[in-house]
Scaffold this motif. Sequence first.
Motif, PDB file in Angstrom:
ATOM      1  N   GLU A  26       9.856 -10.741  -3.994  1.00 42.24           N
ATOM      2  CA  GLU A  26       8.860 -11.798  -3.440  1.00 42.24           C
ATOM      3  C   GLU A  26       7.555 -11.664  -3.710  1.00 42.24           C
ATOM      4  OE1 GLU A  26       9.683 -11.612   0.826  1.00 42.24           O
ATOM      5  OE2 GLU A  26       8.066 -10.207   1.036  1.00 42.24           O
ATOM      6  N   PHE A  27       6.736 -12.606  -4.021  1.00 45.45           N
ATOM      7  CA  PHE A  27       5.459 -12.439  -4.172  1.00 45.45           C
ATOM      8  C   PHE A  27       4.658 -11.615  -3.049  1.00 45.45           C
ATOM      9  CE2 PHE A  27       6.260 -16.180  -6.599  1.00 45.45           C
ATOM     10  CZ  PHE A  27       5.842 -15.651  -7.798  1.00 45.45           C
ATOM     11  N   ALA A  28       3.872 -10.736  -3.455  1.00 48.51           N
ATOM     12  CA  ALA A  28       3.205  -9.843  -2.423  1.00 48.51           C
ATOM     13  C   ALA A  28       2.271 -10.336  -1.590  1.00 48.51           C
ATOM     14  CB  ALA A  28       2.942  -8.593  -3.348  1.00 48.51           C
ATOM     15  N   GLU A  29       2.074  -9.970  -0.610  1.00 52.37           N
ATOM     16  CA  GLU A  29       0.982 -10.286   0.245  1.00 52.37           C
ATOM     17  C   GLU A  29      -0.482  -9.794  -0.169  1.00 52.37           C
ATOM     18  OE1 GLU A  29       1.292 -10.651   4.533  1.00 52.37           O
ATOM     19  OE2 GLU A  29       3.189 -11.391   4.329  1.00 52.37           O
ATOM     20  N   THR A  30      -1.677 -10.397  -0.235  1.00 51.85           N
ATOM     21  CA  THR A  30      -2.797 -10.057  -0.465  1.00 51.85           C
ATOM     22  C   THR A  30      -3.372  -9.369   0.818  1.00 51.85           C
ATOM     23  OG1 THR A  30      -4.110 -11.821   0.103  1.00 51.85           O
ATOM     24  CG2 THR A  30      -3.021 -11.978  -2.021  1.00 51.85           C
ATOM     25  N   ILE A  44       1.545 -10.521  -8.607  1.00 48.73           N
ATOM     26  CA  ILE A  44       2.159  -9.559  -8.396  1.00 48.73           C
ATOM     27  C   ILE A  44       3.244  -9.719  -7.236  1.00 48.73           C
ATOM     28  CG2 ILE A  44       1.669  -7.433  -7.122  1.00 48.73           C
ATOM     29  CD1 ILE A  44      -1.323  -7.641  -7.916  1.00 48.73           C
ATOM     30  N   VAL A  45       4.483  -8.679  -7.452  1.00 49.23           N
ATOM     31  CA  VAL A  45       5.743  -8.921  -6.516  1.00 49.23           C
ATOM     32  C   VAL A  45       6.016  -7.599  -5.777  1.00 49.23           C
ATOM     33  CG1 VAL A  45       6.840 -10.622  -8.111  1.00 49.23           C
ATOM     34  CG2 VAL A  45       7.221  -8.414  -8.623  1.00 49.23           C
ATOM     35  N   LYS A  46       6.482  -8.003  -4.684  1.00 49.57           N
ATOM     36  CA  LYS A  46       7.086  -6.876  -3.859  1.00 49.57           C
ATOM     37  C   LYS A  46       8.539  -6.672  -4.230  1.00 49.57           C
ATOM     38  CE  LYS A  46       7.259  -5.808   0.766  1.00 49.57           C
ATOM     39  NZ  LYS A  46       7.299  -6.060   2.418  1.00 49.57           N
ATOM     40  N   CYS A  58       4.669  -6.263 -11.943  1.00 42.94           N
ATOM     41  CA  CYS A  58       3.971  -7.259 -12.340  1.00 42.94           C
ATOM     42  C   CYS A  58       5.083  -8.588 -12.443  1.00 42.94           C
ATOM     43  CB  CYS A  58       3.619  -7.124 -13.881  1.00 42.94           C
ATOM     44  SG  CYS A  58       2.859  -8.406 -14.977  1.00 42.94           S
ATOM     45  N   ALA A  59       4.495  -9.877 -12.204  1.00 44.24           N
ATOM     46  CA  ALA A  59       5.429 -10.905 -12.183  1.00 44.24           C
ATOM     47  C   ALA A  59       5.629 -11.439 -13.536  1.00 44.24           C
ATOM     48  CB  ALA A  59       4.900 -12.125 -11.053  1.00 44.24           C
TER      49      ALA A  59
END
Length: 151
Positions: A26-30, A44-46, A58-59
């Motif tokens: 999933e997309f990473a939280e800032t 950026i992905v988690k 890296c996405a």
Amino acid sequence: MTTMLAPEEAPPSRVKVNGLEVIEVEFAETPLSTPDRPVRFKQIVKILLEDGSVTYGCAWAGCGFTGKTAIAVRPHLKAHKSAPDALDVTALPVGEVLELARSAQTLRTDLERTTRERDRLSKSLHEEWKPRALAAERQLNSIQRALAPVR
């Protein structure tokens, strides 16, 4: 439109990072995220791995860069600045093109769902909340006039 594998093709092998199978991406939280309002990175992905550990990556399609934190991945993104906007799919293996097509379909579905929700909320704003706010404003003005000192 959904992309289906031909009957004679085997399903794609599971993706691995650091030798471990990827369970979820999933997309990473800032750092700007709050529990009430999550804010996510766009590049950026988690990555949740089979052993329960989390890494960040890296996405960009085909890029295998990972780091221990989302912030550790940020400097790497500069490597993609000079990359062309259009992806030349003629040089990619068929499996990767199919994966890109699946990703595009998922993104299209998410965009359609988000657009429907936005339209629903916009309609609700104009049909329900705006008239209620105007009526409340009129009532407040009426109350203020009634309570104003008489001269």
